[in-house]
Enzyme design. Structure first.
Site, PDB file in Angstrom:
ATOM      1  N   TYR A 272      47.692 -58.512  73.819  1.00  0.00           N
ATOM      2  CA  TYR A 272      47.272 -57.280  73.169  1.00  0.00           C
ATOM      3  C   TYR A 272      47.604 -56.064  74.025  1.00  0.00           C
ATOM      4  O   TYR A 272      47.140 -55.945  75.166  1.00  0.00           O
ATOM      5  CB  TYR A 272      45.767 -57.303  72.873  1.00  0.00           C
ATOM      6  CG  TYR A 272      45.301 -58.447  72.003  1.00  0.00           C
ATOM      7  CD1 TYR A 272      46.168 -59.127  71.159  1.00  0.00           C
ATOM      8  CD2 TYR A 272      43.970 -58.858  72.020  1.00  0.00           C
ATOM      9  CE1 TYR A 272      45.735 -60.172  70.365  1.00  0.00           C
ATOM     10  CE2 TYR A 272      43.527 -59.900  71.227  1.00  0.00           C
ATOM     11  CZ  TYR A 272      44.425 -60.559  70.408  1.00  0.00           C
ATOM     12  OH  TYR A 272      43.978 -61.594  69.621  1.00  0.00           O
TER      13      TYR A 272
ATOM     14  N   LYS B 101      41.443 -58.543  56.375  1.00  0.00           N
ATOM     15  CA  LYS B 101      42.062 -57.221  56.593  1.00  0.00           C
ATOM     16  C   LYS B 101      41.387 -56.113  55.788  1.00  0.00           C
ATOM     17  O   LYS B 101      41.997 -55.106  55.466  1.00  0.00           O
ATOM     18  CB  LYS B 101      43.554 -57.251  56.281  1.00  0.00           C
ATOM     19  CG  LYS B 101      44.367 -58.231  57.116  1.00  0.00           C
ATOM     20  CD  LYS B 101      45.854 -58.021  56.957  1.00  0.00           C
ATOM     21  CE  LYS B 101      46.321 -58.250  55.546  1.00  0.00           C
ATOM     22  NZ  LYS B 101      47.802 -58.164  55.419  1.00  0.00           N
ATOM     23  N   GLY B 102      40.126 -56.315  55.449  1.00  0.00           N
ATOM     24  CA  GLY B 102      39.383 -55.310  54.687  1.00  0.00           C
ATOM     25  C   GLY B 102      39.509 -55.466  53.190  1.00  0.00           C
ATOM     26  O   GLY B 102      38.849 -54.748  52.428  1.00  0.00           O
TER      27      GLY B 102
ATOM     28  N   LYS C  11      39.055 -52.267  50.607  1.00  0.00           N
ATOM     29  CA  LYS C  11      40.436 -51.835  50.747  1.00  0.00           C
ATOM     30  C   LYS C  11      41.192 -52.061  49.441  1.00  0.00           C
ATOM     31  O   LYS C  11      40.909 -53.002  48.702  1.00  0.00           O
ATOM     32  CB  LYS C  11      41.118 -52.609  51.884  1.00  0.00           C
ATOM     33  CG  LYS C  11      42.537 -52.168  52.181  1.00  0.00           C
ATOM     34  CD  LYS C  11      43.131 -52.972  53.326  1.00  0.00           C
ATOM     35  CE  LYS C  11      44.583 -52.610  53.572  1.00  0.00           C
ATOM     36  NZ  LYS C  11      45.176 -53.416  54.670  1.00  0.00           N
TER      37      LYS C  11
END
Length: 298
Positions: A51, A202-203, A208
């Protein structure tokens, strides 16, 4: 906050964990988020050397200064950045793992990592060599336990049968129920803990704009999000509902949640005190779509 033993280890981790990949570039902001999470009972923080070219480990180490004994740190290894920074290559070799851990320890500013995870894996890997590296690090006291992060059933099965992993991190949500078919029964039978990532997809499960996800089209994704919205309550909003679904699956030890703002930390913590889903509600959510299964790496 509820705390659960992670597999056969003596680590007792919060059922909501902090997925540190979501942290930004500002060390002070990151520290505030991490401290808010700790105040809310979160004690498990998951990062990786991949990361942000290792800077994620560095910012987590700074945020945890003076709090090391209060928390459990997990990191990952196996993706080696190229010297020119253009990308990374998969490297599960023993020599690389033994070298990489030293850099992770330095960036995290700690003498040991509680849970060190192989960040991927294929069935063609030199698995015995990889396992040997983790066993050596454990004997040296540089890591307390090791696990893997993989969605491939054949890799999960190999490590479950041939190593002393205490956990497997895998993607799981109402839009990705693939682990239910074979991985969950195997890991539960062998007493290996499951760390879930992607619980809100991912929402897409919590507001989303719908879009295609795995083998589901946008319309199917919208139907699941609407089902979550229907059974959400003032005490258990959509995010808490999606999280409760994964947390109430018996093999799951903790949900690793990415949190970028104080409000997202607060929302994730609400899942801890939210009323559990009833069996009827779980069935209602499961019946919206046909369950998907792994079609590769079986």
């Amino acid at each position: 906050m509820q705390y659960h033993q992670l597999g056969p280890s003596d680590l007792h981790i919060s059922e909501i964990a902090y997925g540190c990949m979501s942290l930004g570039s500002n060390d002070e902001d990151n520290a505030r988020l991490v401290h808010q999470a700790i105040a809310g009972g979160i004690n498990f923080f998951d990062t990786a050397d991949l990361y942000d070219h290792g800077r994620n480990e560095t910012t987590l180490g700074k945020a945890l200064q003076g709090k090391r004994n209060e928390v459990i740190i997990a990191s990952k290894v196996g993706n080696q950045w190229r010297a020119d920074g253009s990308g990374w290559d998969w490297n599960p070799r023993r020599e690389y793992i033994l070298a990489a851990v030293e850099e992770s320890l330095r960036r995290l500013n700690t003498d040991y990592i509680d849970l060190y995870q192989l960040h991927g894996g294929t069935i063609e890997d030199p698995t015995d060599e990889t396992i040997s590296a983790f066993e050596t690090l454990q004997q040296q006291g540089k890591i307390r336990y090791y696990g893997i992060s993989s969605i491939r059933p054949n890799v999960v099965r190999t490590f479950a049968d041939r190593s002393h992993i205490v956990s497997v991190m895998m993607q799981y949500s109402l839009l990705d129920r693939r682990p239910e078919e074979s991985c969950f029964p195997l890991l539960e039978q062998q007493g290996i803990g499951v760390l879930v990532r992607g619980a809100v997809a991912k929402g897409l499960l919590v507001g989303k704009t719908p879009e295609a996800y795995l083998n589901y089209d946008a319309a199917a994704v919208a139907r699941v999000a609407e089902a979550i919205q229907r059974i959400a309550t003032p005490d258990r909003g959509p995010a808490a509902t999606a999280l409760r679904y994964v947390l109430q699956q018996s093999p799951v030890t903790s949900a690793v949640v990415g949190m970028r703002t104080p409000e997202q930390v607060t929302d994730a913590l609400k899942a801890v005190t939210a009323p559990p889903l009833t069996p009827a509600e779980i069935l209602q959510l499961q019946q919206v779509l046909s369950v998907n299964k792994y079609d590769q790496y079986r």
